[in-house]
Design a protein around this motif. Structure first.
Motif, PDB file in Angstrom:
ATOM      1  N   ASN A   1     -35.086 -18.120  42.062  1.00  0.00           N
ATOM      2  CA  ASN A   1     -34.921 -17.718  40.802  1.00  0.00           C
ATOM      3  C   ASN A   1     -36.090 -18.395  39.830  1.00  0.00           C
ATOM      4  O   ASN A   1     -35.564 -19.207  38.888  1.00  0.00           O
ATOM      5  CB  ASN A   1     -33.509 -17.805  40.206  1.00  0.00           C
ATOM      6  N   VAL A   2     -37.033 -17.984  40.040  1.00  0.00           N
ATOM      7  CA  VAL A   2     -38.386 -18.602  38.985  1.00  0.00           C
ATOM      8  C   VAL A   2     -39.202 -17.388  38.564  1.00  0.00           C
ATOM      9  O   VAL A   2     -39.249 -16.345  38.981  1.00  0.00           O
ATOM     10  CB  VAL A   2     -39.039 -19.621  40.035  1.00  0.00           C
ATOM     11  N   ALA A   3     -39.945 -17.892  37.439  1.00  0.00           N
ATOM     12  CA  ALA A   3     -40.749 -16.859  36.883  1.00  0.00           C
ATOM     13  C   ALA A   3     -42.134 -17.078  37.523  1.00  0.00           C
ATOM     14  O   ALA A   3     -42.876 -15.937  37.244  1.00  0.00           O
ATOM     15  CB  ALA A   3     -40.718 -17.185  35.351  1.00  0.00           C
ATOM     16  N   SER A   4     -42.540 -18.262  38.150  1.00  0.00           N
ATOM     17  CA  SER A   4     -43.690 -18.496  38.685  1.00  0.00           C
ATOM     18  C   SER A   4     -43.610 -19.319  39.717  1.00  0.00           C
ATOM     19  O   SER A   4     -42.813 -20.311  39.950  1.00  0.00           O
ATOM     20  CB  SER A   4     -44.568 -19.122  37.534  1.00  0.00           C
ATOM     21  N   PHE A   5     -44.602 -19.059  40.899  1.00  0.00           N
ATOM     22  CA  PHE A   5     -44.812 -19.901  41.946  1.00  0.00           C
ATOM     23  C   PHE A   5     -46.082 -19.680  42.667  1.00  0.00           C
ATOM     24  O   PHE A   5     -46.793 -18.662  42.175  1.00  0.00           O
ATOM     25  CB  PHE A   5     -43.723 -19.379  42.915  1.00  0.00           C
ATOM     26  N   VAL A   6     -46.415 -20.515  43.629  1.00  0.00           N
ATOM     27  CA  VAL A   6     -47.674 -20.565  44.202  1.00  0.00           C
ATOM     28  C   VAL A   6     -47.442 -20.093  45.753  1.00  0.00           C
ATOM     29  O   VAL A   6     -46.476 -20.374  46.326  1.00  0.00           O
ATOM     30  CB  VAL A   6     -48.193 -22.077  44.492  1.00  0.00           C
ATOM     31  N   SER A   7     -48.308 -19.050  46.221  1.00  0.00           N
ATOM     32  CA  SER A   7     -48.080 -18.546  47.495  1.00  0.00           C
ATOM     33  C   SER A   7     -49.454 -18.584  48.191  1.00  0.00           C
ATOM     34  O   SER A   7     -50.495 -18.588  47.459  1.00  0.00           O
ATOM     35  CB  SER A   7     -47.501 -17.087  47.619  1.00  0.00           C
ATOM     36  N   SER A   8     -49.444 -18.458  49.370  1.00  0.00           N
ATOM     37  CA  SER A   8     -50.781 -18.007  50.311  1.00  0.00           C
ATOM     38  C   SER A   8     -50.794 -17.273  51.375  1.00  0.00           C
ATOM     39  O   SER A   8     -51.698 -16.723  52.139  1.00  0.00           O
ATOM     40  CB  SER A   8     -51.211 -19.579  50.817  1.00  0.00           C
ATOM     41  N   THR A   9     -49.747 -16.065  51.191  1.00  0.00           N
ATOM     42  CA  THR A   9     -49.461 -15.207  51.803  1.00  0.00           C
ATOM     43  C   THR A   9     -50.003 -14.037  51.327  1.00  0.00           C
ATOM     44  O   THR A   9     -49.310 -13.338  50.208  1.00  0.00           O
ATOM     45  CB  THR A   9     -48.012 -15.112  52.402  1.00  0.00           C
ATOM     46  N   PRO A  10     -51.046 -13.110  51.577  1.00  0.00           N
ATOM     47  CA  PRO A  10     -51.216 -11.672  50.778  1.00  0.00           C
ATOM     48  C   PRO A  10     -50.087 -10.843  51.052  1.00  0.00           C
ATOM     49  O   PRO A  10     -49.225 -10.742  52.213  1.00  0.00           O
ATOM     50  CB  PRO A  10     -52.588 -11.499  51.557  1.00  0.00           C
TER      51      PRO A  10
END
Length: 208
Positions: free
Chosen positions: A98-107
């Motif tokens: 439950n977050v408005a922003s996050f970092v990912s590396s999966t397209p």
């Protein structure tokens, strides 16, 4: 009022005020209704008033900011309020919670569902992240080095093509014109001085 009342749940058939046991309310603004039940003998009558509150539907936009092989996903509500966030992410990506922003590396495709905690109304938005091979452009001429690459969504100093034959000189790339007689393959077509007649010089030996 009969505005916003229908005889079917889909809201296709407007209620006109005739006697019926069931109507469906689909008002566009907060509206008060009164239902009156009458016996077959026309009396007695019983009435019940109710108010249906129509809440403004929330809106949300989603996007991502890329940084090479990773990116930051963002969800932005259309107005201030208290919200929860539920993300649907591609296979292999971690559930951010439950977050408005996050970092990912999966397209892949990312979808956020925003829920208004005050009204229970929700909205959703999606975006797609695509990774591709990017080539280093050290000299900034818009042409990349085939031998130096990453796989990601975008990266400063990297471009999509790999056709630079000398990534240390901005004046050498497939987009420039060949310069005659400089000993450099300026346009990267593997041919020196292409199209220009050979330069021939004659030396005369006068005396001994």
């Amino acid at each position: 009022p009969t505005t916003g009342l229908f005889t079917d749940a889909a809201g296709n058939n407007a209620y006109t005020g005739t006697a019926t046991a069931t109507v469906y309310a689909r008002p566009t603004t907060t509206t008060s209704y009164v239902a009156t039940a009458t016996s077959s003998a026309s009396c007695p009558k019983a009435s019940l008033a109710t108010e249906i509150t129509v809440n403004t539907a929330p809106t949300v936009s989603s996007s991502y900011a890329c940084s090479g092989t990773s990116f930051t996903a963002n969800a932005v509500p259309g107005s201030a309020g208290s919200y929860s966030y539920a993300w649907t992410v591609p296979s292999g990506a971690a559930d951010p919670g439950n977050v408005a922003s996050f970092v990912s590396s999966t397209p892949g495709v990312y979808t956020v569902t925003l829920n208004d905690l005050a009204t229970g109304c929700s909205a959703s938005s999606s975006f797609t992240v695509t990774y591709t091979t990017l080539y280093q452009d050290s000299d900034g001429d818009g042409y990349g080095n085939l031998n130096v690459s990453i796989v990601g969504c975008s990266q400063s100093g990297y471009v999509l093509n790999s056709t630079d034959c000398d990534d240390t000189i901005a004046a050498v790339n497939p987009g420039v014109a060949e310069v005659p007689y400089d000993g450099i393959d300026n346009d990267c077509d593997t041919v020196l001085d292409n199209g220009f007649a050979p330069f021939v010089s004659t030396m005369l030996n006068c005396g001994t």
